[in-house]
Design a protein around this motif. Structure first.
Motif, PDB file in Angstrom:
ATOM      1  N   ARG A 189       6.821  -4.598   4.394  1.00 42.64           N
ATOM      2  CA  ARG A 189       6.333  -3.411   3.690  1.00 42.64           C
ATOM      3  C   ARG A 189       7.488  -2.579   3.149  1.00 42.64           C
ATOM      4  O   ARG A 189       8.600  -2.612   3.682  1.00 42.64           O
ATOM      5  N   LEU A 190       7.201  -1.828   2.085  1.00 46.43           N
ATOM      6  CA  LEU A 190       8.208  -0.993   1.453  1.00 46.43           C
ATOM      7  C   LEU A 190       7.921   0.477   1.718  1.00 46.43           C
ATOM      8  O   LEU A 190       6.776   0.876   1.951  1.00 46.43           O
ATOM      9  N   ASN A 191       8.960   1.269   1.677  1.00 50.63           N
ATOM     10  CA  ASN A 191       8.849   2.717   1.849  1.00 50.63           C
ATOM     11  C   ASN A 191       8.214   3.310   0.589  1.00 50.63           C
ATOM     12  O   ASN A 191       8.796   3.236  -0.498  1.00 50.63           O
ATOM     13  N   PRO A 192       7.050   3.914   0.675  1.00 52.01           N
ATOM     14  CA  PRO A 192       6.364   4.417  -0.528  1.00 52.01           C
ATOM     15  C   PRO A 192       7.084   5.597  -1.181  1.00 52.01           C
ATOM     16  O   PRO A 192       6.814   5.908  -2.336  1.00 52.01           O
ATOM     17  N   THR A 193       8.006   6.251  -0.451  1.00 51.61           N
ATOM     18  CA  THR A 193       8.709   7.417  -1.016  1.00 51.61           C
ATOM     19  C   THR A 193      10.111   7.063  -1.496  1.00 51.61           C
ATOM     20  O   THR A 193      10.868   7.950  -1.889  1.00 51.61           O
ATOM     21  N   PHE A 194      10.464   5.777  -1.473  1.00 48.34           N
ATOM     22  CA  PHE A 194      11.842   5.403  -1.782  1.00 48.34           C
ATOM     23  C   PHE A 194      12.168   5.621  -3.259  1.00 48.34           C
ATOM     24  O   PHE A 194      11.416   5.213  -4.141  1.00 48.34           O
ATOM     25  N   VAL A 195      13.290   6.276  -3.495  1.00 47.01           N
ATOM     26  CA  VAL A 195      13.840   6.450  -4.840  1.00 47.01           C
ATOM     27  C   VAL A 195      15.343   6.259  -4.736  1.00 47.01           C
ATOM     28  O   VAL A 195      15.985   6.814  -3.837  1.00 47.01           O
TER      29      VAL A 195
END
Length: 603
Positions: free
Chosen positions: A421-427
């Motif tokens: 899974r990926l971090n939904p807030t990642f920028v």
């Protein structure tokens, strides 16, 4: 560590990452037989020891700069797609967490890792015993407390001075430790492991001057007056110094109501740890972070820690983190329920990783948390929420999290969650996270964990306007009895100042009568009367489970006057009391000391 596809081969990178010590002394000579065939037959992967495709020699430098444990003012400057992997920063990372690198040790360890699998480190299971320690267990109240706890099926440990007496009094399998609270050296730390609650029934011994009968008939009468004297250790030794020793012995295992500060700055307290950057450079990436102390960055203008950096997905990277060096003495936080972070959010999701092994590349017990942009907030992470993660994958057969052995802490901002899974807030880009403190906490509702049996009358010696003729003997004879009540009050103050959740019970004159009479609870230290030892023991045990009793000081007596004996019909005993109904009437901050402080009397 985070797990993603890298230019560095997975087997080699895992060997490089796991550099927690080496198996041979520095400078061991190598022969061709020592090298693994894989190293002899093929060159190392291209990215190894290379920058921008230009070969670099492996040079051992004792003077490699380490990251600062307090402030690090270097600028982080990674930009996505504009920076190559920095081998120098990779070496600095290893140096900071593992000490000065030795080429001989490094290559020998590398060979060992490539030729054999890495065994897993077993971790002790979390201690959930919740033992109740009874101090003064052979006394009139103490032995009754032990019996009640055992009938309830609760794990009990007794602290006694006389082992022979205790063995005769209790069952042979009683969990027993021998110690004397007046002698600090006898309170060995190992004795108190697993203890979560304490009932203290230790008291200075007062007896008739002319002596008692072999069956202690005068002691048993309780309410009759005989000219008293101190038997054995002085009130100062038992009630004050002994209390100080007992509190110091149990405080670590019982826990503090406000939690234990692991890192940060709060009020007049501070605790710093040696933090270092641990970024995706160790996996071939180019992200970069740092940790520093901002002297005026907290919400009240004081110092705070600052985790900041630039994260990039270049070279298949995507994470930055700061991790502490392994603590010289592991933290035992088993008295608590989780970690609480005080921080100023930026709207991103971060991870807290807790390690219970001193190995470098090992399972990290992990919890993600979301932040609110621009707001100081308290984030609570229950220990029960920590997941065993190894290289971004859940380890289903990992041992339970062991809060008795915290070795290091880590904060991470990452593109990756775990299990794909990926971090939904990642920028990508710059970020910063001020963290003013990391501490443990006890979850609400909080009940007393240190219950103390004191005495009514402790604030009355020297109280102005008091009619001594109507007071108990101890009040009238406080000075003659070695300032017994004065030192009992000083011992109470130590409990109130300890930070442990407590309840202080002040019984009036103790009797051997059965429990069951109606009771009067009062505060302010004004009442006189009598109360059954059995009743007091029941109140002690009930207080352990009542939020209403937490941090309260109160007196208790029976409604039955001195002149009337209280008896119970065994065929028709009175119903058991709901002591919570009494605890609900108690108020905070009332001890009776308020009057004493208006007209203090020197000791």
């Amino acid at each position: 560590m985070e797990c993603c596809s890298m230019q560095v081969s997975s087997s080699l990178s895992s060997s490089i990452l796991n550099v927690q010590g080496f198996s041979s002394p520095f400078g061991r000579k190598f022969s061709n037989k020592s090298f693994h065939p894989r190293l002899l037959s093929s060159p190392l992967p291209k990215p190894f020891l290379q920058l921008n495709d230009k070969p670099k020699s492996f040079v051992y430098r004792q003077s490699l700069a380490s990251l600062s444990s307090r402030t690090n003012n270097k600028t982080v400057s990674a930009e996505a797609g504009k920076q190559s992997w920095d081998f120098g920063r990779f070496l600095k990372t290893l140096y900071f967490f593992n000490g000065p690198p030795s080429p001989a040790k490094f290559f020998e360890f590398l060979i060992e890792k490539l030729s054999s699998p890495s065994p897993s480190e077993p971790v002790k299971a979390m201690d959930t015993s919740g033992i109740v320690l009874v101090a003064g267990a052979t006394g009139g109240v103490g032995r009754r407390v032990v019996n009640i706890l055992q009938k309830k099926g609760l794990p009990v440990r007794v602290l006694v001075r006389n082992e022979e007496k205790a063995r005769k009094m209790f069952s042979p399998d009683i969990d027993l430790i021998v110690g004397d609270i007046t002698k600090e050296s006898t309170l060995v730390p190992e004795y108190f492991k697993g203890v979560r609650k304490v009932i203290n029934a230790v008291s200075v011994i007062v007896g008739p001057k002319e002596g008692d009968t072999p069956d202690r008939a005068k002691y048993s009468q309780g309410i009759k007056f005989f000219e008293p004297e101190i038997k054995g250790d002085s009130p100062e030794m038992v009630e004050y110094i002994g209390m100080k020793n007992l509190i110091n012995a149990v405080k670590g295992s019982v826990g503090l109501q406000k939690g234990k500060l692991l890192f940060g700055f709060e009020d007049n307290n501070s605790r710093e740890l040696a933090w270092g950057a641990l970024d995706d450079v160790v996996m071939g990436g180019v992200s970069e972070s740092t940790f520093q102390i901002d002297p005026i960055g907290s919400e009240i203008g004081g110092p705070t820690g600052l985790f900041k950096g630039v994260v990039s997905t270049a070279n298949n990277g995507g994470f930055t983190s700061i991790r502490t060096r392994n603590l010289s003495v592991p933290e035992d936080v088993s008295a608590y329920d989780g970690l609480e972070l005080r921080l100023k959010g930026d709207g991103r999701r971060y991870k807290m990783i807790v390690r219970t092994s001193s190995d470098w590349d090992t399972v990290g017990y992990t919890a993600g948390f979301d932040t609110v942009a621009g707001q100081w907030q308290s984030i609570r992470l229950p220990f029960s929420s920590l997941r065993p993660i190894f290289r971004a994958r859940t380890v289903s057969d990992a041992p339970p999290f062991d809060p008795t052995n915290i070795v290091s802490l880590q904060l991470m901002f990452s593109k990756f969650e775990y299990d794909g899974r990926l971090n939904p807030t990642f920028v990508e880009g710059a970020f910063q996270l001020p963290v003013s403190s990391i501490r443990t906490y006890i979850k609400d509702p909080i009940c007393p964990r240190f219950v103390h049996v004191g005495s009514a009358g402790v604030t009355r010696p020297g109280r102005p306007g008091l009619d001594l003729s109507k007071q108990p003997p101890a009040v009238r004879l406080n000075k003659e009895l070695g300032f017994i009540l004065t030192f009992k009050l000083k011992g109470e103050d130590l409990i109130r100042e300890s930070g442990m959740p407590y309840a202080i019970i002040r019984p009036c004159a103790l009797t051997e009568e059965p429990a069951g009479a109606d009771l009067i609870f009062d505060q302010g230290d004004n009442i006189t009367g009598k109360v059954s030892r059995e009743e007091v023991a029941r109140i002690c045990v009930a207080a352990l489970e009542s939020t209403y009793a937490c941090d309260k000081t109160f007196e208790v007596k029976s409604v039955i006057p001195f002149s009337e004996p209280f008896t119970v019909d065994p065929e028709n005993p009175p119903p058991e009391k709901d002591y919570n109904e009494y605890f609900k009437t108690l108020k905070d901050g009332i001890t009776g000391r308020e009057i004493l402080e208006e007209s203090p009397v020197p000791v």
